[in-house]
Design a protein around this motif. Structure first.
Motif, PDB file in Angstrom:
ATOM      1  N   MET A  45       0.855  -1.179   0.000  1.00 10.58           N
ATOM      2  CA  MET A  45       0.000   0.000   0.000  1.00 10.58           C
ATOM      3  C   MET A  45       0.902   1.244   0.000  1.00 10.58           C
ATOM      4  SD  MET A  45      -2.983   1.086   2.744  1.00 10.58           S
ATOM      5  CE  MET A  45      -3.996  -0.309   2.439  1.00 10.58           C
ATOM      6  N   THR A  46       0.589   2.177  -0.858  1.00  7.45           N
ATOM      7  CA  THR A  46       1.401   3.386  -0.969  1.00  7.45           C
ATOM      8  C   THR A  46       1.067   4.347   0.181  1.00  7.45           C
ATOM      9  OG1 THR A  46      -0.190   4.598  -2.294  1.00  7.45           O
ATOM     10  CG2 THR A  46       1.360   3.173  -3.484  1.00  7.45           C
ATOM     11  N   LYS A  47       1.923   5.334   0.350  1.00  9.87           N
ATOM     12  CA  LYS A  47       1.705   6.342   1.393  1.00  9.87           C
ATOM     13  C   LYS A  47       0.395   7.098   1.139  1.00  9.87           C
ATOM     14  CE  LYS A  47       4.003  10.158   3.711  1.00  9.87           C
ATOM     15  NZ  LYS A  47       5.183  10.999   3.792  1.00  9.87           N
ATOM     16  N   GLU A  59      -2.299   5.975  -0.386  1.00 16.78           N
ATOM     17  CA  GLU A  59      -3.420   5.088  -0.053  1.00 16.78           C
ATOM     18  C   GLU A  59      -3.627   4.983   1.458  1.00 16.78           C
ATOM     19  OE1 GLU A  59      -3.371   1.997  -3.841  1.00 16.78           O
ATOM     20  OE2 GLU A  59      -1.933   1.706  -2.188  1.00 16.78           O
ATOM     21  N   ARG A  60      -2.530   4.933   2.208  1.00 16.25           N
ATOM     22  CA  ARG A  60      -2.639   4.894   3.681  1.00 16.25           C
ATOM     23  C   ARG A  60      -3.274   6.173   4.211  1.00 16.25           C
ATOM     24  NH1 ARG A  60       2.629   2.592   3.369  1.00 16.25           N
ATOM     25  NH2 ARG A  60       3.500   4.602   3.950  1.00 16.25           N
ATOM     26  N   CYS A  61      -2.869   7.323   3.665  1.00 21.07           N
ATOM     27  CA  CYS A  61      -3.443   8.606   4.093  1.00 21.07           C
ATOM     28  C   CYS A  61      -4.928   8.676   3.745  1.00 21.07           C
ATOM     29  CB  CYS A  61      -2.702   9.772   3.441  1.00 21.07           C
ATOM     30  SG  CYS A  61      -1.050  10.010   4.081  1.00 21.07           S
ATOM     31  N   LEU A  70      -6.973   6.143   3.350  1.00 18.85           N
ATOM     32  CA  LEU A  70      -7.675   5.205   4.226  1.00 18.85           C
ATOM     33  C   LEU A  70      -7.847   5.795   5.625  1.00 18.85           C
ATOM     34  CD1 LEU A  70      -8.917   2.411   4.544  1.00 18.85           C
ATOM     35  CD2 LEU A  70      -6.660   1.548   5.151  1.00 18.85           C
ATOM     36  N   ALA A  71      -6.825   6.449   6.147  1.00 17.26           N
ATOM     37  CA  ALA A  71      -6.911   7.073   7.469  1.00 17.26           C
ATOM     38  C   ALA A  71      -7.943   8.197   7.477  1.00 17.26           C
ATOM     39  CB  ALA A  71      -5.544   7.611   7.887  1.00 17.26           C
TER      40      ALA A  71
END
Length: 107
Positions: free
Chosen positions: A1-3, A5-7, A9-10
């Motif tokens: 998961m890319t940075k 995508e993580r942001c 999702l958060a």
């Protein structure tokens, strides 16, 4: 998961949690019956802040027509007052106005 995508999702998880939470005013306010969110009596200077119309609010010292309108608007936007101190959140009510209101307090 890319940075990214993580942001994303958060951010989505945070938004989801905000949608699940009850509004703060409703969650904190309880009436004599204990029912959250119901309008309860909060008095200042002998006036019920959660039920008074503009005319009744103008009977408070330092409160004119414009300020009474802002009090009603704040009450509608925030679900009512939990205590008389909440008046401080209304634009135009400062320390001196609160002192005047407390001087005539009939609680």
């Amino acid at each position: 998961m890319t940075k990214f995508e993580r942001c994303l999702l958060a951010a989505a998880a945070g938004l989801f949690l905000l949608l699940l939470r009850p509004p703060a005013a409703d969650a904190l306010r309880e009436t004599d019956s204990g029912a959250p969110g119901a309008s309860c009596a909060v008095r200042a200077g002998g006036v019920d802040l959660n039920r008074a119309d503009g005319t009744a609010l103008r009977s408070l010292p330092g409160v004119g027509e414009a300020l009474a309108g802002r009090i009603v608007l704040w009450r509608e936007e925030h679900g009512g007052f939990r205590c008389a101190e909440d008046l401080r959140y209304v634009d135009g009510i400062g320390e001196k106005t609160m002192e005047k209101i407390y001087e005539c307090r009939e609680d």
